[in-house]
Structure formats: structure tokens, C-alpha cells
Design an enzyme around this catalytic site. Structure first.
Site, PDB file in Angstrom:
ATOM      1  N   ARG A   2       0.821  -1.231   0.000  1.00  0.00           N
ATOM      2  CA  ARG A   2       0.000   0.000   0.000  1.00  0.00           C
ATOM      3  C   ARG A   2       0.849   1.274   0.000  1.00  0.00           C
ATOM      4  O   ARG A   2       0.506   2.271   0.645  1.00  0.00           O
ATOM      5  CB  ARG A   2      -0.961   0.025   1.214  1.00  0.00           C
ATOM      6  CG  ARG A   2      -1.910  -1.131   1.268  1.00  0.00           C
ATOM      7  CD  ARG A   2      -2.923  -1.145   0.130  1.00  0.00           C
ATOM      8  NE  ARG A   2      -3.633  -2.405   0.121  1.00  0.00           N
ATOM      9  CZ  ARG A   2      -3.278  -3.475  -0.602  1.00  0.00           C
ATOM     10  NH1 ARG A   2      -2.247  -3.426  -1.438  1.00  0.00           N
ATOM     11  NH2 ARG A   2      -3.970  -4.579  -0.541  1.00  0.00           N
ATOM     12  N   GLU A  53      -3.218   4.027   6.844  1.00  0.00           N
ATOM     13  CA  GLU A  53      -3.247   3.803   5.389  1.00  0.00           C
ATOM     14  C   GLU A  53      -3.987   4.973   4.732  1.00  0.00           C
ATOM     15  O   GLU A  53      -3.599   5.473   3.677  1.00  0.00           O
ATOM     16  CB  GLU A  53      -3.953   2.480   5.063  1.00  0.00           C
ATOM     17  CG  GLU A  53      -3.985   2.180   3.565  1.00  0.00           C
ATOM     18  CD  GLU A  53      -4.537   0.798   3.255  1.00  0.00           C
ATOM     19  OE1 GLU A  53      -4.215  -0.166   3.985  1.00  0.00           O
ATOM     20  OE2 GLU A  53      -5.301   0.687   2.281  1.00  0.00           O
ATOM     21  N   SER A 105      -9.840   0.877   4.274  1.00  0.00           N
ATOM     22  CA  SER A 105      -9.017   0.405   5.391  1.00  0.00           C
ATOM     23  C   SER A 105      -8.298   1.588   6.017  1.00  0.00           C
ATOM     24  O   SER A 105      -7.587   2.317   5.334  1.00  0.00           O
ATOM     25  CB  SER A 105      -7.982  -0.603   4.909  1.00  0.00           C
ATOM     26  OG  SER A 105      -8.630  -1.751   4.455  1.00  0.00           O
TER      27      SER A 105
HETATM   28  C1  LIG Z   1     -15.379   0.983   0.739  1.00  0.00           C
HETATM   29  C2  LIG Z   1     -13.901   1.049   0.407  1.00  0.00           C
HETATM   30  C3  LIG Z   1     -13.212  -0.126   0.158  1.00  0.00           C
HETATM   31  C4  LIG Z   1     -11.835  -0.080  -0.150  1.00  0.00           C
HETATM   32  N1  LIG Z   1     -11.184  -1.264  -0.405  1.00  0.00           N
HETATM   33  C5  LIG Z   1      -9.876  -1.230  -0.773  1.00  0.00           C
HETATM   34  C6  LIG Z   1      -9.175  -2.433  -1.100  1.00  0.00           C
HETATM   35  O1  LIG Z   1      -9.716  -3.525  -1.048  1.00  0.00           O
HETATM   36  N2  LIG Z   1      -7.867  -2.320  -1.456  1.00  0.00           N
HETATM   37  C7  LIG Z   1      -7.222  -1.122  -1.522  1.00  0.00           C
HETATM   38  O2  LIG Z   1      -6.036  -1.081  -1.884  1.00  0.00           O
HETATM   39  N3  LIG Z   1      -7.861   0.023  -1.222  1.00  0.00           N
HETATM   40  C8  LIG Z   1      -9.159  -0.002  -0.846  1.00  0.00           C
HETATM   41  N4  LIG Z   1      -9.801   1.166  -0.537  1.00  0.00           N
HETATM   42  C9  LIG Z   1      -9.042   2.413  -0.513  1.00  0.00           C
HETATM   43  C10 LIG Z   1      -9.006   3.189  -1.825  1.00  0.00           C
HETATM   44  O3  LIG Z   1     -10.072   2.823  -2.670  1.00  0.00           O
HETATM   45  C11 LIG Z   1      -7.681   2.990  -2.570  1.00  0.00           C
HETATM   46  O4  LIG Z   1      -6.567   3.399  -1.803  1.00  0.00           O
HETATM   47  C12 LIG Z   1      -7.659   3.760  -3.887  1.00  0.00           C
HETATM   48  O5  LIG Z   1      -6.515   3.378  -4.613  1.00  0.00           O
HETATM   49  C13 LIG Z   1      -7.662   5.286  -3.705  1.00  0.00           C
HETATM   50  O6  LIG Z   1      -7.941   5.855  -4.959  1.00  0.00           O
HETATM   51  P1  LIG Z   1      -8.607   7.297  -5.079  1.00  0.00           P
HETATM   52  O7  LIG Z   1      -8.717   7.614  -6.506  1.00  0.00           O
HETATM   53  O8  LIG Z   1      -9.871   7.343  -4.302  1.00  0.00           O
HETATM   54  O9  LIG Z   1      -7.494   8.182  -4.385  1.00  0.00           O
HETATM   55  P2  LIG Z   1      -7.700   9.302  -3.254  1.00  0.00           P
HETATM   56  O10 LIG Z   1      -8.319   8.673  -2.043  1.00  0.00           O
HETATM   57  O11 LIG Z   1      -8.360  10.474  -3.819  1.00  0.00           O
HETATM   58  O12 LIG Z   1      -6.181   9.628  -2.913  1.00  0.00           O
HETATM   59  C14 LIG Z   1      -5.388   8.649  -2.248  1.00  0.00           C
HETATM   60  C15 LIG Z   1      -3.914   9.024  -2.462  1.00  0.00           C
HETATM   61  O13 LIG Z   1      -3.605   8.857  -3.840  1.00  0.00           O
HETATM   62  C16 LIG Z   1      -3.029  10.057  -4.351  1.00  0.00           C
HETATM   63  N5  LIG Z   1      -3.435  10.208  -5.750  1.00  0.00           N
HETATM   64  C17 LIG Z   1      -4.683  10.100  -6.277  1.00  0.00           C
HETATM   65  N6  LIG Z   1      -4.650  10.307  -7.603  1.00  0.00           N
HETATM   66  C18 LIG Z   1      -3.362  10.559  -7.920  1.00  0.00           C
HETATM   67  C19 LIG Z   1      -2.681  10.857  -9.143  1.00  0.00           C
HETATM   68  N7  LIG Z   1      -3.314  10.962 -10.316  1.00  0.00           N
HETATM   69  N8  LIG Z   1      -1.337  11.056  -9.087  1.00  0.00           N
HETATM   70  C20 LIG Z   1      -0.656  10.990  -7.916  1.00  0.00           C
HETATM   71  N9  LIG Z   1      -1.244  10.708  -6.735  1.00  0.00           N
HETATM   72  C21 LIG Z   1      -2.581  10.494  -6.746  1.00  0.00           C
HETATM   73  C22 LIG Z   1      -3.558  11.182  -3.465  1.00  0.00           C
HETATM   74  O14 LIG Z   1      -2.708  12.286  -3.484  1.00  0.00           O
HETATM   75  C23 LIG Z   1      -3.604  10.470  -2.111  1.00  0.00           C
HETATM   76  O15 LIG Z   1      -2.331  10.505  -1.501  1.00  0.00           O
HETATM   77  C24 LIG Z   1     -11.168   1.149  -0.209  1.00  0.00           C
HETATM   78  C25 LIG Z   1     -11.882   2.335   0.017  1.00  0.00           C
HETATM   79  C26 LIG Z   1     -13.233   2.295   0.326  1.00  0.00           C
HETATM   80  C27 LIG Z   1     -13.979   3.574   0.566  1.00  0.00           C
END
Ligand SMILES: Cc1cc2nc3c(=O)[nH]c(=O)nc-3n(C[C@H](O)[C@H](O)[C@H](O)COP(=O)(O)OP(=O)(O)OC[C@H]3O[C@@H](n4cnc5c(N)ncnc54)[C@H](O)[C@@H]3O)c2cc1C
Length: 306
Positions: A172, A296, A221
């Protein structure tokens, strides 16, 4: 210090001043960004980065599924990639996707093209940009298993191509993500039967539905799972359960009854409620069980508005 539009270069994309970020995150909490920027394309993004003074802080977000924006909001510019960055192409054994593409859509496109190995993206409700920054993964697969290369822009607007090794992936986490704005990525899978791939995705979807509070205002998480050697093989949710914190409440923030590594905004929680609740779990797990939990969820912004 607040960033003002007068400091920023003219762009082809869109600026929004004092943009409400709570509406753009799963938790639905937090204050505004001084400026939200949605670039028109990669050139527009590079132009913005090159011509924005280094004193203006710049951050990126996806769909905010792993993000806790504090109540005072974000000083500087928050970049959010929109529809110009959502294109997905799948052919042979390769899938290329814009950083704003939703992970589940990428999994679907791969399945339809008969490309196996990207099914795990069905279980992650974020964007490809978020998956690159977090090395997102689920049900036995993670981003580092399938990434060939990612394209990103540094804070000074330099375009860079990162190989899988150069991303510095670990659990992660991605070493290269600091300050880099990813715009697209290429993934490689293997040939597979579309029906079998789709069945595996359905299985992932059903498992998530049964175990995670996916219809709540949550951030996924909260803590990364600790090193099994340090936690006696216990996952974060098990440690939280063991200290009796399932359902614990601070204000309108609550530890999910369904999955205790997930926090929930029951309606009126503030970012401070959530942060206080999460820190109380970290402290109690350390005191009672001697295990240090690592956030995380990414926290951004200021606790109070200046
Ligand atoms: C119900 C639920 C279930 C989930 N289950 C999982 C799971 O099973 N496995 C898992 O790994 N995660 C899970 N997550 C967490 C989340 O979905 C992941 O971490 C996902 O990758 C975050 O993507 P996001 O676009 O929402 O990023 P954001 O939450 O908007 O940002 C997260 C981070 O990514 C960075 N970021 C986003 N876009 C970019 C970009 N284009 N360039 C550089 N940095 C960037 C941001 O700066 C920040 O630091 C879950 C979340 C929820 C709400």
C-alpha cells in the site's frame, strides 16, 4: 498562506476557488481547497506546473476513497483529473488507462477483452491514479503485480515515465508518488476466458458486499496491516476487535460494526472526530497489545481554517 487565482497561470482547464472537497470524498468531511484545478490534458497540466510559483502547494486527489480532508481545508491547489484522463484501451494482453479511470471500469474492460490478472481492481473503489500512489490491491492481487509503466509529471512540470521497478512499490505504498501527478498507466495481464474472468470479478464483488461497509461514508481500510512478525499474524481489524473497540464512537464518527478497520461518518462527523477516533485506536492498540498501527488513509489539509 492562501493561494489566490492571481498567482496562477492561465490554463485551458478549469479553476474553482474555495472548492468544497467534502463533496468529493467518500467520508464527506473536510474544508475547502483554496483552488481546485481540473486540467484539460497533459500539456495543460505541465503548463500549470511549470508556471505556478514553487511557493504554492500542489496536491492531487482521485475520487477521495482513501482520503481524510481536515476541517480547515487545503491551502494551495488541489488537482483533480477529470474526463480527459478517463480513457481505457484493452487489447492483446495490455490495458492502458488514464489516471482518472475508475479501477472497476478498468477491470471490466480487461475482462471484456479476455485479459486476466486485473480482476482485483473490481474490489478497489478508487481511480488508477490512486491505485498507483497507494499500490492498491485486493483479494490476492495488487497494482505492482500488473503495472508495466506509469506516466507522471513532477511538481516542476517535467514528464516522466516510471517502470514498475522505478515506482518503488511496497505494501500500500509507492516511493515515487511523492509530489508526482500520475496521468496514465499501462498494465499487462494474460489471455483468459472473458466469462471466467467476469465470474471471478463477481465473486470479488460479492465478498466485498458481505464484509465491507461499502455503502457508508467511509475511507476504506484505516490502517495498513502490520508486519505479521510484529503482530503475531493478526490483521489491523483483529487488533482493533481485540481491544474491544468495535463500534467505538467519537461524535458522529464510528468504528464500523461490520469491519473494524473501517471508520464511518454516521452523518455529521467532522474530520476532527474521525481523526480523534482513529488516533484513540492507534494509542490503545499500542498500549494494550504493543503493536504500532500505520495510517493507510491519507490525511491532508489544516485542522482549522485560518
Ligand atoms: C469501501 C472502500 C473499500 C476499499 N477497499 C480497498 C481495497 O480492497 N484495497 C485497496 O487497496 N484500497 C481499498 N480502498 C481504498 C481506496 O479505494 C484505494 O486506496 C484507492 O486506490 C484510492 O484511490 P482514489 O482515486 O480514491 O485516491 P484518493 O483517495 O483520492 O487519494 C489517495 C492518495 O492517492 C493520491 N493520488 C490520487 N490520484 C493521484 C494521481 N493521479 N497522481 C498521484 N497521486 C494520486 C492522493 O494524493 C492520495 O495521496 C477502499 C476504500 C473504500 C472507501
Amino acid at each position: 498562506m492562501k493561494a489566490a487565482l492571481s498567482e496562477l497561470p492561465a490554463v485551458r482547464g478549469k479553476y474553482v476557488e474555495n472548492a468544497d472537497l467534502s463533496a468529493l470524498t467518500w467520508f464527506r468531511v473536510g474544508g475547502p481547497a483554496d483552488v481546485l484545478f481540473m486540467p484539460a490534458d497533459e500539456d495543460d497540466l505541465a503548463h500549470f506546473l511549470k508556471n505556478t510559483p514553487a511557493t504554492v502547494p500542489v496536491m492531487t486527489m482521485g475520487v477521495g476513497s482513501n482520503l481524510l480532508v481536515r476541517d480547515g481545508g487545503v491551502r494551495g491547489v488541489m488537482i483533480r483529473l477529470g474526463s480527459p484522463f478517463r480513457k481505457i484501451d484493452a487489447s492483446g494482453t495490455t490495458v492502458s488507462a488514464g489516471a482518472a479511470a475508475i479501477d472497476a471500469q478498468v477491470a471490466k474492460a480487461a475482462a471484456e477483452a479476455g485479459i486476466a490478472g486485473l480482476e482485483f481492481f473490481r474490489g478497489v473503489p478508487g481511480t488508477i491514479g490512486g491505485a498507483l500512489a497507494m499500490n492498491a490491491g485486493a483479494y490476492g492481487g495488487e497494482t505492482k503485480d500488473v503495472l508495466v509503466e506509469a506516466v507522471g509529471f513532477t511538481r516542476n512540470g517535467e514528464r516522466r515515465v516510471f517502470s514498475n521497478e522505478e515506482m518503488g512499490f511496497s505494501y500500500r505504498h509507492c516511493d515515487s508518488a511523492d509530489g508526482v501527478i500520475f496521468t496514465r498507466a499501462t498494465f499487462a495481464g494474460t489471455r483468459g476466458d472473458p466469462e471466467e474472468i467476469t465470474a471471478r470479478m463477481r465473486d470479488i464483488s460479492e465478498k466485498r458486499e458481505a464484509t465491507q461497509p461499502i455503502r457508508e461514508r467511509t475511507g476504506g481500510s484505516t490502517f495498513a496491516n502490520p508486519d505479521p512478525a510484529l503482530s503475531g499474524g493478526r490483521k489491523s481489524w483483529q487488533l482493533i476487535d481485540e481491544i474491544g473497540a468495535r463500534g467505538r464512537v467519537v461524535g458522529d464518527a464510528q468504528v464500523s460494526e461490520r469491519h473494524c478497520n473501517f471508520m464511518i461518518n454516521r452523518g455529521k462527523a467532522t474530520a476532527a472526530d474521525l481523526e480523534t477516533l482513529i488516533e484513540s485506536l492507534r494509542k490503545d492498540v499500542l498500549t494494550k497489545l504493543g503493536v504500532e498501527l500505520r495510517w493507510e488513509i491519507r490525511r491532508v489539509g489544516e485542522p482549522v481554517r485560518d
